[in-house]
Design a protein around this motif. Structure first.
Motif, PDB file in Angstrom:
ATOM      1  N   MET A   1       0.851  -1.181   0.000  1.00 24.61           N
ATOM      2  CA  MET A   1       0.000   0.000   0.000  1.00 24.61           C
ATOM      3  C   MET A   1       0.890   1.235   0.000  1.00 24.61           C
ATOM      4  O   MET A   1       1.920   1.277   0.677  1.00 24.61           O
ATOM      5  N   LEU A   2       0.485   2.230  -0.742  1.00 24.08           N
ATOM      6  CA  LEU A   2       1.184   3.502  -0.792  1.00 24.08           C
ATOM      7  C   LEU A   2       0.153   4.612  -0.726  1.00 24.08           C
ATOM      8  O   LEU A   2      -0.727   4.685  -1.570  1.00 24.08           O
ATOM      9  N   ARG A   3       0.289   5.432   0.310  1.00 22.00           N
ATOM     10  CA  ARG A   3      -0.631   6.544   0.473  1.00 22.00           C
ATOM     11  C   ARG A   3       0.173   7.834   0.575  1.00 22.00           C
ATOM     12  O   ARG A   3       1.246   7.863   1.197  1.00 22.00           O
ATOM     13  N   THR A   4      -0.362   8.856   0.051  1.00 21.00           N
ATOM     14  CA  THR A   4       0.306  10.152   0.089  1.00 21.00           C
ATOM     15  C   THR A   4      -0.739  11.245   0.152  1.00 21.00           C
ATOM     16  O   THR A   4      -1.879  11.067  -0.297  1.00 21.00           O
ATOM     17  N   GLY A   5      -0.345  12.380   0.760  1.00 25.70           N
ATOM     18  CA  GLY A   5      -1.278  13.485   0.887  1.00 25.70           C
ATOM     19  C   GLY A   5      -0.704  14.588   1.763  1.00 25.70           C
ATOM     20  O   GLY A   5       0.357  14.445   2.380  1.00 25.70           O
ATOM     21  N   PRO A   6      -1.353  15.709   1.815  1.00 26.65           N
ATOM     22  CA  PRO A   6      -0.849  16.825   2.626  1.00 26.65           C
ATOM     23  C   PRO A   6      -0.973  16.512   4.116  1.00 26.65           C
ATOM     24  O   PRO A   6      -1.844  15.748   4.530  1.00 26.65           O
ATOM     25  N   SER A   7      -0.071  17.112   4.924  1.00 27.79           N
ATOM     26  CA  SER A   7      -0.106  16.938   6.375  1.00 27.79           C
ATOM     27  C   SER A   7       0.239  18.266   7.049  1.00 27.79           C
ATOM     28  O   SER A   7       0.784  19.197   6.416  1.00 27.79           O
ATOM     29  N   TYR A   8      -0.025  18.330   8.356  1.00 28.10           N
ATOM     30  CA  TYR A   8       0.289  19.539   9.125  1.00 28.10           C
ATOM     31  C   TYR A   8       0.599  19.132  10.550  1.00 28.10           C
ATOM     32  O   TYR A   8      -0.144  18.343  11.157  1.00 28.10           O
ATOM     33  N   THR A   9       1.742  19.605  11.072  1.00 28.99           N
ATOM     34  CA  THR A   9       2.123  19.355  12.461  1.00 28.99           C
ATOM     35  C   THR A   9       2.424  20.679  13.134  1.00 28.99           C
ATOM     36  O   THR A   9       2.764  21.677  12.467  1.00 28.99           O
ATOM     37  N   MET A  10       2.331  20.662  14.467  1.00 28.56           N
ATOM     38  CA  MET A  10       2.584  21.894  15.219  1.00 28.56           C
ATOM     39  C   MET A  10       4.044  22.316  15.124  1.00 28.56           C
ATOM     40  O   MET A  10       4.368  23.511  15.127  1.00 28.56           O
ATOM     41  N   SER A  11       4.931  21.300  15.018  1.00 35.21           N
ATOM     42  CA  SER A  11       6.354  21.638  15.008  1.00 35.21           C
ATOM     43  C   SER A  11       6.869  22.031  13.634  1.00 35.21           C
ATOM     44  O   SER A  11       7.631  22.983  13.472  1.00 35.21           O
ATOM     45  N   ASP A  12       6.422  21.289  12.627  1.00 35.22           N
ATOM     46  CA  ASP A  12       6.953  21.547  11.287  1.00 35.22           C
ATOM     47  C   ASP A  12       6.009  22.333  10.390  1.00 35.22           C
ATOM     48  O   ASP A  12       6.391  22.758   9.295  1.00 35.22           O
ATOM     49  N   GLY A  13       4.781  22.465  10.788  1.00 38.46           N
ATOM     50  CA  GLY A  13       3.808  23.177   9.972  1.00 38.46           C
ATOM     51  C   GLY A  13       3.315  22.327   8.823  1.00 38.46           C
ATOM     52  O   GLY A  13       3.233  21.101   8.913  1.00 38.46           O
ATOM     53  N   ALA A  14       2.960  22.984   7.736  1.00 42.42           N
ATOM     54  CA  ALA A  14       2.427  22.281   6.577  1.00 42.42           C
ATOM     55  C   ALA A  14       3.509  21.466   5.902  1.00 42.42           C
ATOM     56  O   ALA A  14       4.676  21.862   5.858  1.00 42.42           O
ATOM     57  N   GLY A  15       3.102  20.302   5.353  1.00 42.66           N
ATOM     58  CA  GLY A  15       4.050  19.439   4.660  1.00 42.66           C
ATOM     59  C   GLY A  15       3.317  18.395   3.829  1.00 42.66           C
ATOM     60  O   GLY A  15       2.108  18.502   3.556  1.00 42.66           O
ATOM     61  N   TRP A  16       4.050  17.425   3.458  1.00 45.55           N
ATOM     62  CA  TRP A  16       3.503  16.339   2.627  1.00 45.55           C
ATOM     63  C   TRP A  16       3.869  15.005   3.260  1.00 45.55           C
ATOM     64  O   TRP A  16       5.007  14.816   3.673  1.00 45.55           O
ATOM     65  N   MET A  17       2.931  14.081   3.346  1.00 43.66           N
ATOM     66  CA  MET A  17       3.127  12.828   4.034  1.00 43.66           C
ATOM     67  C   MET A  17       3.045  11.675   3.045  1.00 43.66           C
ATOM     68  O   MET A  17       2.196  11.664   2.145  1.00 43.66           O
ATOM     69  N   VAL A  18       3.928  10.726   3.205  1.00 42.77           N
ATOM     70  CA  VAL A  18       3.937   9.501   2.400  1.00 42.77           C
ATOM     71  C   VAL A  18       3.910   8.321   3.367  1.00 42.77           C
ATOM     72  O   VAL A  18       4.700   8.267   4.314  1.00 42.77           O
ATOM     73  N   MET A  19       2.999   7.367   3.122  1.00 46.88           N
ATOM     74  CA  MET A  19       2.887   6.180   3.984  1.00 46.88           C
ATOM     75  C   MET A  19       3.016   4.934   3.117  1.00 46.88           C
ATOM     76  O   MET A  19       2.362   4.811   2.087  1.00 46.88           O
TER      77      MET A  19
END
Length: 283
Positions: free
Chosen positions: A140-158
């Protein structure tokens, strides 16, 4: 098709009654002439007039039956019930129907029910393939936008891998899918046998209706017409009683009615054969 041939039969019957009425008038004329010359009885005149009255009543009834048949045909064609219907084209070929193997093959090739059955079988086999594929681990490969308090907006790949642990459930699912596929295959085979059998039965009924129609048209009717012509002439010449003339006339009238019904039945038999072979459907 059934409504078409019903109307054709009633119209032909009305025409036949008109011919019978003309023949009955001839018998009345002959009986009256013999009675006037004291060579016949008044009972003969009354008996001939009785046939005229009977045919007049039959003709009036056929008018109503023809209107009913016209309304039925109009309704089946999505027309107004009282729409006028012109003269029908009831010409039919005298050729024999195709061989049993040919009509069965045409039915298996054209009938939409079989196309639907084949599609259902293909879908069932596809479901079996899907269930069997569940035994194999899948990545399985999932990808999409992400947001964390420490790094802010980003992109996530699973990235992940599925491992089929509950193999008993998988086997049950595969078995169920295979059973559904087997049932679809059995249904399709049963439908093939039924469709082929229906086509052969419809073909044989065309043969039977054709033989009956040809016998009436080519053999029985000519003899019945010859019999009434000779007996009517013999009665007019005081060589035969009226009862013999009436018997010959009734034999002719019976043959005429049988011919009308036989032609309509032949038309209906051809229509059933066309339906059984799927003629006219898109492939």
């Amino acid at each position: 098709a059934a409504a078409f041939w019903m109307l054709a039969e009633t119209r032909d019957a009305a025409q036949i009654v008109d011919e019978q009425r003309a023949l009955a008038d001839q018998m009345v004329t002959a009986a009256t002439a013999r009675y006037a010359t004291n060579t016949g009885a008044q009972a003969d005149v009354l008996r001939a007039q009785l046939e005229v009255a009977r045919l007049d009543g039959e003709r009036r009834a056929l008018v109503a039956e023809t209107h009913a048949a016209e309304a039925m045909l109009n309704t089946s064609l999505a027309r107004a019930a009282d729409a006028p219907i012109p003269e029908l084209d009831t010409m039919m070929s005298d050729d024999e129907p195709p061989l049993a193997g040919q009509v069965a093959g045409a039915a298996l090739d054209r009938r939409p029910e079989l196309r639907a059955g084949r599609a259902e079988g293909a879908r069932s086999e596809a479901e079996v393939s899907v269930m069997e594929a569940m035994y194999t681990p899948m990545a399985m490969l999932r990808t999409g936008p992400s947001y964390t308090m420490s790094d802010g907006a980003g992109w996530m790949v699973m990235v992940g891998v599925t491992i089929p642990l509950w193999r008993g459930k998988l086997r049950a699912g595969v078995a169920e899918a295979r059973s559904m596929a087997d049932m679809a295959s059995a249904d399709l085979e049963a439908m093939r046998r039924m469709v082929g059998g229906q086509a052969v039965v419809a073909r044989e009924r065309v043969v039977a209706a054709r033989e009956r129609y040809l016998a009436l048209r080519d053999s029985i009717m000519p003899r019945a017409k010859a019999a009434i012509a000779s007996t009517l002439a013999a009665y007019a010449a005081n060589q035969m009683p009226l009862v013999s003339t009436l018997e010959a006339a009734q034999a002719l009238w019976s043959a005429q009615r049988d011919l009308v019904m036989a032609r309509a039945e032949l038309g209906r038999a051809w229509a059933r054969l066309h339906r059984a072979t799927g003629e006219g459907t898109t492939r």
